[in-house]
Scaffold this motif. Structure first.
Motif, PDB file in Angstrom:
ATOM      1  N   CYS A 366     -28.263   6.635  15.072  1.00 16.94           N
ATOM      2  CA  CYS A 366     -29.103   6.877  13.890  1.00 16.94           C
ATOM      3  C   CYS A 366     -30.442   7.495  14.261  1.00 16.94           C
ATOM      4  O   CYS A 366     -31.489   7.169  13.685  1.00 16.94           O
ATOM      5  N   GLY A 367     -30.413   8.408  15.217  1.00 16.80           N
ATOM      6  CA  GLY A 367     -31.645   9.065  15.645  1.00 16.80           C
ATOM      7  C   GLY A 367     -32.050  10.232  14.776  1.00 16.80           C
ATOM      8  O   GLY A 367     -33.173  10.719  14.881  1.00 16.80           O
ATOM      9  N   THR A 368     -31.145  10.707  13.916  1.00 21.67           N
ATOM     10  CA  THR A 368     -31.428  11.828  13.023  1.00 21.67           C
ATOM     11  C   THR A 368     -31.178  11.386  11.594  1.00 21.67           C
ATOM     12  O   THR A 368     -30.158  10.752  11.303  1.00 21.67           O
ATOM     13  N   GLY A 369     -32.112  11.704  10.704  1.00 22.46           N
ATOM     14  CA  GLY A 369     -31.927  11.329   9.316  1.00 22.46           C
ATOM     15  C   GLY A 369     -33.122  11.698   8.472  1.00 22.46           C
ATOM     16  O   GLY A 369     -34.096  12.275   8.948  1.00 22.46           O
ATOM     17  N   ALA A 370     -33.033  11.377   7.196  1.00 21.68           N
ATOM     18  CA  ALA A 370     -34.124  11.642   6.275  1.00 21.68           C
ATOM     19  C   ALA A 370     -35.221  10.585   6.422  1.00 21.68           C
ATOM     20  O   ALA A 370     -34.953   9.462   6.842  1.00 21.68           O
ATOM     21  N   VAL A 371     -36.441  10.964   6.043  1.00 24.80           N
ATOM     22  CA  VAL A 371     -37.545  10.003   6.043  1.00 24.80           C
ATOM     23  C   VAL A 371     -37.693   9.336   4.685  1.00 24.80           C
ATOM     24  O   VAL A 371     -38.527   8.451   4.520  1.00 24.80           O
ATOM     25  N   GLY A 372     -36.896   9.748   3.713  1.00 26.25           N
ATOM     26  CA  GLY A 372     -36.996   9.105   2.419  1.00 26.25           C
ATOM     27  C   GLY A 372     -36.097   9.726   1.375  1.00 26.25           C
ATOM     28  O   GLY A 372     -35.502  10.783   1.584  1.00 26.25           O
ATOM     29  N   VAL A 373     -35.996   9.047   0.240  1.00 26.98           N
ATOM     30  CA  VAL A 373     -35.149   9.445  -0.885  1.00 26.98           C
ATOM     31  C   VAL A 373     -35.922   9.220  -2.179  1.00 26.98           C
ATOM     32  O   VAL A 373     -36.540   8.171  -2.360  1.00 26.98           O
ATOM     33  N   ASN A 374     -35.886  10.206  -3.076  1.00 25.06           N
ATOM     34  CA  ASN A 374     -36.493  10.067  -4.398  1.00 25.06           C
ATOM     35  C   ASN A 374     -35.429  10.249  -5.474  1.00 25.06           C
ATOM     36  O   ASN A 374     -34.832  11.329  -5.582  1.00 25.06           O
ATOM     37  N   PHE A 375     -35.186   9.216  -6.277  1.00 19.95           N
ATOM     38  CA  PHE A 375     -34.249   9.308  -7.385  1.00 19.95           C
ATOM     39  C   PHE A 375     -34.965   9.917  -8.590  1.00 19.95           C
ATOM     40  O   PHE A 375     -36.017   9.435  -9.016  1.00 19.95           O
ATOM     41  N   HIS A 376     -34.359  10.970  -9.142  1.00 17.51           N
ATOM     42  CA  HIS A 376     -35.015  11.751 -10.181  1.00 17.51           C
ATOM     43  C   HIS A 376     -34.838  11.134 -11.563  1.00 17.51           C
ATOM     44  O   HIS A 376     -33.828  10.489 -11.848  1.00 17.51           O
ATOM     45  N   ASN A 377     -35.840  11.366 -12.425  1.00 14.06           N
ATOM     46  CA  ASN A 377     -35.850  10.863 -13.796  1.00 14.06           C
ATOM     47  C   ASN A 377     -36.292  11.982 -14.743  1.00 14.06           C
ATOM     48  O   ASN A 377     -37.255  12.696 -14.451  1.00 14.06           O
ATOM     49  N   ALA A 378     -35.587  12.133 -15.873  1.00 11.96           N
ATOM     50  CA  ALA A 378     -35.880  13.227 -16.801  1.00 11.96           C
ATOM     51  C   ALA A 378     -35.464  12.837 -18.214  1.00 11.96           C
ATOM     52  O   ALA A 378     -34.939  11.750 -18.460  1.00 11.96           O
ATOM     53  N   GLU A 379     -35.696  13.742 -19.169  1.00 11.70           N
ATOM     54  CA  GLU A 379     -35.217  13.569 -20.530  1.00 11.70           C
ATOM     55  C   GLU A 379     -33.705  13.821 -20.567  1.00 11.70           C
ATOM     56  O   GLU A 379     -33.153  14.478 -19.693  1.00 11.70           O
ATOM     57  N   VAL A 380     -33.048  13.331 -21.607  1.00 14.65           N
ATOM     58  CA  VAL A 380     -31.597  13.412 -21.644  1.00 14.65           C
ATOM     59  C   VAL A 380     -31.082  14.830 -21.853  1.00 14.65           C
ATOM     60  O   VAL A 380     -30.018  15.190 -21.349  1.00 14.65           O
TER      61      VAL A 380
END
Length: 544
Positions: A366-380
């Motif tokens: 697990c030496g390579t990977g993302a530093v974070g995740v953002n779950f998106h939110n919007a209007e329908v």
């Protein structure tokens, strides 16, 4: 259970470097033998496989700042962020290339104003302490795209005004809260894959005369929803996917030179499905497709390739700064049910430790990977129509009424809550193989993380539609078990398609506060304990 009792249990709990032997079974017919499997939790790995402290996050459109961070919504939204401990909030998306910054305009959801930026600052002030690095940072998106009929205002002068007249005054004295100024949203689409035009504009916008000394974040690219094999073979058009080396060669030096408290990182987007899928069955949303291994493999592939490119250019890997269950604002019955929470929890582990599908052993530590995740939110449906309802994929639902009151936690939020409190900031991250004789157990996913004070945690995520029973060998006398569980208030017994989720039987309060985890203390007999993980449920087993 009292704090003292919990500490006592943790002191004796044992999930040491031992073998976890699991017997996984469905409701097999009478007289048949349940399938068997084994899960091995290997020894501690010190700091290898570390998950950054600010890994979790959310993304909201500029058109919804009033709905999440206006006067009546702010306290609850700040509580919802604070429940996760630390993270990064991104304000942007397609709206950032469509909404002009107008410093003298009345506040509304049609334009970006200084009032919006002050509302964001006030929200972070409510959540953050005064340490060296804030608990929550923010990414502020500004327009960078070819001018057109829908965006005649776009240009370096507009970006300069956004930074100088909006961001700098609003965040005076709190510049450390700014993770970066995001230049453009999904430029692979807005520039119609014209890389030379994009790089020319990037050079102009990133000039300190435009964006000042603040950190900048690029390339913020998206990709079509395609099987990883087609991308790997380069047999399909891939927008800017293979152009990351050229983009980062141009951008990485200035990104490193202007890194703030959250470091310098690149970003991109990922969606496994889309609400509409004409003539493209691979994109069609369903619970089965969302929870499938093939779509997670495509995520693994993208994260691993782009994280490697970012690291090769001296950046902090990359951030999956916009993601969710299905593009097009989600799919009803898929994105807004318990399946989304099971998917989201597993996604965060895969983003932190992608398993390249062609060679999983390449990232075994697990030496390579993302530093974070953002779950998106919007209007329908569309920008500027918030009263029509929330996007199906929203992790946090805003109040659709004119009161613009307290936002509320949706199923996906609970996945971020569990990961934020039990995984981020940990080390020793590893996928734990689940080996079984029966293919019916293939949807059980397992991960291990080491927390503080010598704690070890085993995450068991049942992405299948049947319960699973595991017999786990534990060297100690007891262990703590927290559960993220589908909840069907109708009593119909829905699981993956249940409309709600609970953790330890609890839900977030109406003011956004979390009442606290309430794990069960499980006794261990003969170094073995039995854990049943229901369909769509996830368990966190904590011990020393």
């Amino acid at each position: 259970m009292t704090v003292t009792a919990i500490r006592r249990v943790r002191a004796v709990a044992g999930l040491a470097a031992a073998v976890l032997v699991a017997q996984l079974g469905t409701s097999a017919a009478a007289g048949s033998s349940p399938p068997r499997a084994s899960v091995t939790l290997d020894p501690a790995h010190e700091s290898q496989g570390r998950i950054p402290r600010h890994f979790v996050g959310f993304s909201v459109e500029w058109s919804l700042v009033e709905r999440y961070m206006g006067p009546n919504a702010r306290n609850a939204f700040a509580n919802l962020l604070g429940n996760l401990g630390t993270g990064v909030l991104r304000v942007g998306g397609s709206s950032q290339d469509l909404m002009p910054f107008e410093p003298d305009a009345p506040d509304s959801d049609q334009v970006i104003t200084p009032a919006d930026l002050k509302a964001i600052r006030s929200t972070l002030d409510a959540v953050n302490g005064r340490g060296r690095t804030p608990s929550w940072g923010v990414v502020l998106g500004t327009a960078m795209a070819p001018p057109g009929a829908s965006r005649p205002f776009v240009g370096p002068d507009h970006a300069r005004a956004f930074v100088r007249q909006g961001v700098e005054p609003a965040f005076a004295g709190a510049e450390r809260d700014i993770a970066g100024i995001e230049l453009g949203n999904e430029p692979d689409l807005s520039y119609h894959s014209d890389l030379d035009a994009y790089l020319s504009d990037l050079h102009a916008y990133a000039d300190p005369d435009v964006t000042g000394p603040l950190p900048v974040i690029v390339p913020n690219t998206s990709e079509d929803i395609l099987p990883w094999q087609d991308v790997d073979q380069r047999s399909v058009p891939t927008r800017f996917f293979w152009d990351w080396p050229r983009i980062l060669e141009a951008a990485a030096p200035l990104m490193r030179a202007r890194a703030g408290a959250f470091g310098a990182y690149a970003s991109d987007h990922f969606y496994p499905l889309a609400r509409t899928c004409p003539d493209k069955p691979y994109r069609c949303p369903s619970i089965g497709a969302l929870l499938s291994d093939e779509h997670m493999a495509s995520l693994d592939y993208q994260v691993y390739v782009h994280a490697g490119e970012a690291r090769g250019h001296g950046l902090g890997y990359r951030r999956l700064e916009e993601t969710n269950t299905a593009a097009g604002r989600g799919a009803d019955g898929v994105s807004n049910v318990a399946a989304a929470a099971a998917y989201g929890l597993d996604l965060m582990f895969h983003a932190a430790c992608p398993q390249p599908p062609a060679d999983p052993a390449a990232n075994a530590t697990c030496g390579t990977g993302a530093v974070g995740v953002n779950f998106h939110n919007a209007e329908v449906r569309a920008f500027f129509e918030p009263e029509e309802g929330n996007g199906y994929y929203n992790a946090i639902d805003y109040d659709v009424t004119p009161a613009m009151g307290a936002p509320t936690a949706a199923p996906l939020y609970y996945a971020a809550l569990v990961f934020g409190r039990f995984a981020q900031g940990g080390s020793g991250l590893r996928p734990v193989p689940v080996t079984a004789d029966d293919s019916g157990t293939a949807q059980v996913k397992a991960w291990r993380v080491e927390g503080g004070s010598g704690e070890r945690r085993l995450f068991l995520i049942n992405k299948g539609d049947h319960p699973v029973t595991l017999t786990v060998s534990v060297p100690g006398f007891a262990a703590l078990v927290d559960r993220m569980t589908p909840d069907d208030p109708s009593g119909a017994g829905r699981t993956l398609d249940a409309p709600q989720v609970r953790v330890d039987g609890r839900q977030v309060a109406t003011d956004g506060t979390w009442p606290g985890f309430r794990p069960t203390a499980e006794r261990v007999h003969g170094h073995r304990m039995t854990v049943t993980v229901a369909a769509g449920e996830a368990c966190v087993i904590t011990g020393r």
